[in-house]
Design an enzyme around this catalytic site. Structure first.
Site, short mmCIF file in Angstrom:
data_model
loop_
_atom_site.label_atom_id
_atom_site.label_comp_id
_atom_site.label_asym_id
_atom_site.label_seq_id
_atom_site.Cartn_x
_atom_site.Cartn_y
_atom_site.Cartn_z
CG ASP A 28 -4.40 8.29 1.24
OD1 ASP A 28 -3.51 9.03 0.76
OD2 ASP A 28 -4.18 7.13 1.62
NE ARG A 50 -10.55 16.81 8.89
CZ ARG A 50 -10.90 17.06 10.14
NH1 ARG A 50 -10.04 17.65 10.95
NH2 ARG A 50 -12.09 16.70 10.61
CE LYS A 146 -2.40 4.81 1.35
NZ LYS A 146 -1.70 6.08 1.42
CD GLU A 188 1.33 2.94 0.11
OE1 GLU A 188 0.11 3.15 -0.06
OE2 GLU A 188 2.11 3.81 0.51
CD GLU A 190 6.36 4.29 3.03
OE1 GLU A 190 5.16 4.42 3.29
OE2 GLU A 190 7.20 5.21 3.07
CE LYS A 230 1.25 5.34 -2.58
NZ LYS A 230 0.20 6.35 -2.46
CB SER A 272 7.01 10.95 -2.76
OG SER A 272 6.11 11.42 -1.79
N GLY A 273 7.45 8.83 -0.21
CA GLY A 273 8.13 8.30 0.97
C GLY A 273 9.10 9.23 1.69
N GLY A 274 9.02 10.54 1.45
CA GLY A 274 9.95 11.45 2.12
C GLY A 274 10.98 12.03 1.18
CB SER A 301 0.47 6.70 -6.06
OG SER A 301 -0.57 6.85 -5.11
CE1 TYR A 361 -0.16 9.88 3.58
CE2 TYR A 361 2.07 9.07 3.85
CZ TYR A 361 1.17 9.89 3.22
OH TYR A 361 1.58 10.74 2.24
#
Ligand code: 13P
Length: 361
Positions: A28, A50, A146, A188, A190, A230, A272-274, A301, A361
């Protein structure tokens, strides 16, 4: 109340997404973010590129074996697929659905600086018009959503109380609205890896954030059985000298979640955040070992940790190579979601960190 008419379906969708040995493909990326990914492989950020890339994802053979759902950006949810040799034309959504994946939609509209917060703090926008966007996505076939709130940890006091409250409340308002429109909300919050803080600091902040989130969800009457969490894993800051092994990351992550996430939540699907692709799989597998009796399904995810090798093998033209790389990481994470991933058993271009400071994001 509208939520009551959706309760059974919400719970069934959440359980379908929490199928053992599976997780979600987070595809996304906003138009700006996918542009950064394309830039890394020297590709223009055009609608056709895309379309071609997301068609590649949707047609990777057997994707549904380890991926239960896909999070889409609005453009993709309504986009026609690229022409495929020997296949009738259709939408990208239909291609994902034909593989058995449930489609989801990113409903937030990104973060903005938080007035009254500390430097660098943000709030997540998108509440205005949310009901209409959710209803449109549902009518098109999406069944979950999300909303990504972002918090940072810093020596000068981040996250502030204001930032935690605002982001928890925003997540709860979104979750309630999504459920009233029939969409399972992925919640989510984060915690960014930016900073030099240790893992104990992350654990303390994350417990506070998660407790605040579940308090706000309760105040808004959100139906927990029809939600998914998440979170980020409990990790030290990217600039910290601490280098915990997978068992230590798993132990802290499970401790944080046990202290703050109600057992009524069906699944916890990590971002996964990096983290590098391999790290993300190894850590998830270790989390299973640390919590064999967890009340929630523990899955993934992943965005970057599922697509990094795929993009670099695709290079804008080699669909088969891109799909092979995607499927390798999908298999790795499917095994990790059962606690059976053997480190190094699936290929990856990126065993190291994919961390980028101030990632958006
Ligand atoms: P990453 O796995 O790249 O962190 O992305 C997951 C996601 O959807 C973040 O909002």
């Amino acid at each position: 109340m509208a939520l009551d008419t959706h309760r059974e379906d919400l719970e069934a969708t959440a359980l379908a997404l929490a199928r053992p040995g599976t997780g979600l493909l987070a595809a996304d990326e906003s138009t700006g973010t996918i542009g950064k990914r394309f830039e890394a492989i020297g590709l223009a950020n055009s609608e056709d590129n895309r379309r071609a890339y997301r068609t590649l994802l949707a047609t990777a053979p057997g994707l549904g074996e380890t991926i239960s759902g896909v999070i889409l950006y609005e453009e993709t949810l309504f986009q026609q697929a690229a022409d495929l040799p020997g296949q009738p034309g259709g939408s990208i959504l239909e291609l994902f659905q034909a593989q058995g994946l449930v489609a989801g939609i990113k409903l937030d509209l990104g973060v903005e600086p938080l007035a009254g917060g500390l430097p660098g703090e943000t709030w997540c926008t998108g509440l205005r018009g949310l009901r209409e966007r959710a209803a449109r996505a549902y009518a098109r076939g999406a069944r979950f959503a999300k909303w990504r709130a972002v918090l940072r940890i810093s020596a000068d006091g981040c996250p502030s109380e204001l930032c935690v409250r605002e982001n928890a409340w925003g997540l709860a308002r979104y979750a309630r609205t999504a459920q009233e429109e029939g969409l399972v909300p992925i919640v989510e919050p984060e915690i960014l890896m930016d900073g030099d803080h240790d893992i104990l600091t992350t654990a303390a902040v994350q417990e506070w954030v998660l407790r605040s989130v579940y308090e706000a969800l309760g105040q808004n009457g959100v139906f927990l059985e029809g939600t998914l969490l998440k979170p980020s894993m409990t990790l030290p800051g990217a600039d910290s000298s601490e280098r915990p092994n997978p068992e230590q990351v798993a132990a802290f992550t499970v401790r944080t979640l046990r202290r703050s996430v109600p057992p009524a939540v069906p699944a916890i699907l990590f971002l996964s955040g990096g983290l590098g692709e391999e790290e993300a799989s190894v850590f998830l597998s270790a989390i299973h070992h640390a919590a064999p009796d967890a009340p929630w399904h523990l899955g993934f995810s992943y965005g970057r940790a599922l697509q990094h090798s795929c993009l670099s093998h695709w290079q804008g033209s080699d669909t088969a190579a891109g799909q092979a790389a995607l499927l390798a990481r999908a298999r790795a994470n499917g095994a990790a979601a059962r606690g059976t991933y053997v480190a190094g058993s699936e290929p990856s271009d990126d065993a190291a960190s994919l961390f980028v400071a101030n990632y958006s994001y």
